[in-house]
Design an enzyme around this catalytic site. Structure first.
Site, PDB file in Angstrom:
ATOM      1  N   ASN A  93       0.833  -1.200   0.000  1.00  0.00           N
ATOM      2  CA  ASN A  93       0.000   0.000   0.000  1.00  0.00           C
ATOM      3  C   ASN A  93       0.875   1.259   0.000  1.00  0.00           C
ATOM      4  OD1 ASN A  93      -1.906   1.979   0.466  1.00  0.00           O
ATOM      5  ND2 ASN A  93      -3.117   0.746   1.861  1.00  0.00           N
ATOM      6  N   ASP A  94       1.528   1.551   1.124  1.00  0.00           N
ATOM      7  CA  ASP A  94       2.326   2.786   1.205  1.00  0.00           C
ATOM      8  C   ASP A  94       3.389   2.860   0.109  1.00  0.00           C
ATOM      9  OD1 ASP A  94       0.907   3.440   3.439  1.00  0.00           O
ATOM     10  OD2 ASP A  94       2.456   2.847   4.869  1.00  0.00           O
TER      11      ASP A  94
END
Ligand code: NAP
Length: 476
Positions: free
Chosen positions: A402-403
Site C-alpha cells: 500500500n504505502d
C-alpha cells in the site's frame, strides 16, 4: 586464565564478524546466525572465568544469580522465538533492541551507583563520580547510559506501535520544544553526574532519559518507523560498546561496535530509501498521521475485478511486475505467488518482482519471504532498477502493498508520505491490487492509486486471491 579469557573473547569477536558477513545473503543468513550465536555462548562462558566473578567473596551466589538470569532470559527467548509468527518478527526485533539498550543502561547504573557510594562515603578519597571511575570510564559509562536508556524506552514504544497496541503518531502541542527541553535537561543531568556523586542526580537523569526516548518515538509516524528502529539498533550497539569499555570486556566492545556500525549503515540506507534525513526523523516527528489518517479527500470509486478476469489479463500480458508488501507476509501468500509466476512464465509472460526497500515491516522482509518460496534472485529487482520499466508493463500486480505504491508520496505535498520514493506501479497499463478491503497501510494514509482509472481491486485474503488467480490461469 587471563590469556584463555582474552583468547575466547577474540574468537567470539571473529565469530560475530564472520556471522554478520554471512547474514548479508539469505542463502547463508541462517548459518551466520548460528556462528554469531556460538560466539555469544563462548563469550558468556569465558565471562564465568573472570576473577571478578570467581574470586569474589560471594562467588557462589553470583554464579547462581547469573545462571538463573540466563535461564530465565534464554528460556523466554527460546520459547517466544520458536512461537513467533513471521509477521510478528519486527516487534520482536524492536523488543530485543530495547533489551540490549536497557542492559547497557543497567550496567551503567550499577557502576554509577557503586561510584556514587564510594565517593559519598569517602572510601577511596574520591569525591565525584569522575574521580571514582576515572575520566574515560565515567564519560563512556554516562554516554552509554544516555544512549542505552533512550534506546530502551524508545524501542518499547516502537514495539507497541508495530504490535498495533499504540496506533497513532501523536504530536503534542509544542512537541519540538518539549523534546528540545527534555534533551537539554537530560544532557545537563548527565554532565552533573560526572561532577558529583549525588544519588538523586543519577535517578533524575535516568527518569529524564526514559521520558526522552518515549517522546522521541511517539511522534514518529507515516512510514518513518524503519528509520527509527534501525537507529535504535545502532544506538544499542554503541551503548553496549561503551559499557564494554567500562567493564573492560573486549567481546562486548567488539560486539557493540559491530552492531553499532552495521546499524548505522542500515539507518543511513533506510533514511535514503525514505528520502528523509535521520535528524529529521529523530527530532521532528516527520510523517505524523494525525490529520490525514482515515482519508485525505481522495475522490472516485474503487473498481473491482474478479480473479478469473485478472487471470486472463495477466496470461495475455507481455510483462507482469509483482509488487509484494506487508499483506503478502500476513497472508503467507509467497508460495502461491511463486506458483502463479511459474504458470505465467510458461505462457511466455515476462514476470519480475519489484521490491521497495521498506516494504513489509523489517529490512529485507520481502526478499526473505520470496527466497523462502524459491523465487530465483535474478527475478527480484530493487526499486531503482525496475522503476523505469512500469511504463512498458502490461500489469502491475500489487499484493498486500500500500504505502510503497502510494502516488501521493510524489504529488501531494501535504501527505505524510511526501518525498518518499515509491514503486511507480501507477504508470503501468493496468494495475491489479490484491487486498482484503479498504484498510490503510502502515502510515494510515489513503492511497489514490486504488481509485485510478487503470486500477482494479481484487478483494480478498492474499493467499486465497493468489490461489484463484492460479486456477484462472490454469483453466485458460
Ligand atoms: P502497508 O502500507 O502496511 O500495507 C499493507 C496492506 O496489506 C494493507 O493496506 C492491508 O490492506 C493489506 N493486507 C493486510 N493483510 C492482508 C492479507 N491477509 N491479504 C491481503 N492484503 C492484506 O505495506 P507496504 O506497502 O509493504 O509498506 C510497508 C509500510 O510499513 C511502510 O509504511 C513502511 O515504512 C512501514 N514499515 C516498514 C518497516 C521495514 O523495515 N520494512 C518497518 C516498520 C514500518 P487490507 O487491510 O485492506 O487487506
Amino acid at each position: 586464565m587471563e590469556t584463555l579469557i582474552q583468547a575466547s573473547y577474540l574468537i567470539a569477536a571473529a565469530l560475530f564478524i564472520l556471522g554478520l558477513k554471512q547474514m548479508s545473503s539469505p542463502v547463508t543468513a541462517r548459518r551466520g546466525i548460528l556462528w554469531a550465536g556460538a560466539g555469544m555462548v563462548l563469550a558468556t562462558l569465558a565471562t564465568f572465568l573472570t576473577p571478578e566473578i570467581l574470586d569474589s567473596p560471594q562467588s557462589t551466589t553470583n554464579i547462581i544469580l547469573i545462571i538463573v538470569a540466563i535461564a530465565l532470559g534464554g528460556g523466554y527467548a527460546w520459547v517466544s522465538g520458536k512461537k513467533v509468527a513471521m509477521t510478528d518478527m519486527p516487534q520482536m526485533i524492536a523488543m530485543y533492541n530495547g533489551m540490549g539498550g536497557g542492559a547497557a543502561a543497567t550496567i551503567a547504573a550499577v557502576e554509577l551507583l557503586k561510584a556514587s557510594t564510594e565517593a559519598s562515603h569517602d572510601v577511596t578519597g574520591a569525591t565525584t563520580i569522575a574521580d571514582a571511575l576515572g575520566a574515560d570510564v565515567a564519560i563512556l559509562g554516562i554516554l552509554g547510559a544516555v544512549i542505552g536508556t533512550i534506546s530502551f524506552s524508545g524501542s518499547i514504544i516502537a514495539w507497541a506501535k508495530l504490535d498495533g497496541r499504540l496506533n497513532r503518531s501523536k504530536l503534542l502541542p509544542a512537541q519540538h520544544l518539549v523534546n528540545a527541553v527534555l534533551a537539554i535537561a537530560t544532557a545537563g543531568f548527565a554532565i552533573a553526574i560526572y561532577f558529583s556523586a549525588d544519588l538523586n542526580t543519577i535517578i533524575t537523569f535516568y527518569v529524564l532519559a526514559l521520558i526522552l526516548g518515549i517522546f522521541i518515538t511517539v511522534p514518529v509516524g507515516g512510514a518513518d518507523m524503519p528509520v527509527i528502529i534501525s537507529l535504535f539498533n545502532a544506538l544499542t550497539g554503541l551503548a553496549v560498546g561503551f559499557e564494554g569499555y567500562v567493564l573492560g570486556n573486549a567481546a562486548m566492545i567488539i560486539a557493540g561496535i559491530v552492531v553499532g556500525s552495521a546499524g548505522s549503515l542500515l539507518t543511513q540506507l533506510m533514511a535514503v530509501a525514505m528520502n528523509r534525513s535521520v535528524a529529521n526523523v529523530f527530532f521532528a516527528g516527520v510523517g505524523t498521521t494525525e490529520s490525514t489518517a482515515g482519508g485525505d479527500g481522495t475522490e472516485g470509486v474503487m473498481k473491482e475485478i474478479q480473479a478469473q478476469d485478472a487471470g486472463i489479463l495477466m496470461s495475455f500480458a507481455s510483462q507482469v511486475i509483482i509488487i509484494p508488501g506487508y499483506g503478502m507476509a500476513v497472508a503467507q501468500a509467497q508460495h502461491k505467488i511463486w506458483e502463479l509466476t511459474q504458470l505465467l512464465t510458461d505462457k511466455g509472460v515476462t514476470v519480475k518482482f519489484a521490491i521497495h526497500p521498506v516494504a513489509g515491516r523489517m529490512p529485507g522482509h520481502m526478499n526473505v519471504l520470496l527466497a523462502e518460496a524459491g523465487v530465483p534472485y535474478d527475478m527480484i529487482y530493487d526499486m531503482e532498477d525496475v522503476n523505469a520499466e512500469f511504463k512498458t508493463t502490461t500489469v502491475a500486480l500489487v499484493i498486500g502493498a500500500n504505502d510503497v505504491v502510494n502516488p501521493s508520496a510524489k504529488d501531494d505535498a501535504s501527505s505524510p508520505l511526501y518525498g518518499m520514493p515509491i514503486l511507480n506501479a501507477y504508470e503501468s497499463d493496468n494495475v491489479i491490487v490484491i487486498k482484503r478491503g479498504r484498510g490503510a497501510g502502515f502510515s494510515g494514509v489513503e492511497n489514490p492509486l486504488f481509485f485510478a482509472d487503470n486500477t482494479k481491486m481484487l478483494f480478498g485474503d492474499g493467499q486465497k486471491a493468489a490461489s484463484q488467480l492460479i486456477q484462472s490461469v490454469k483453466e485458460l
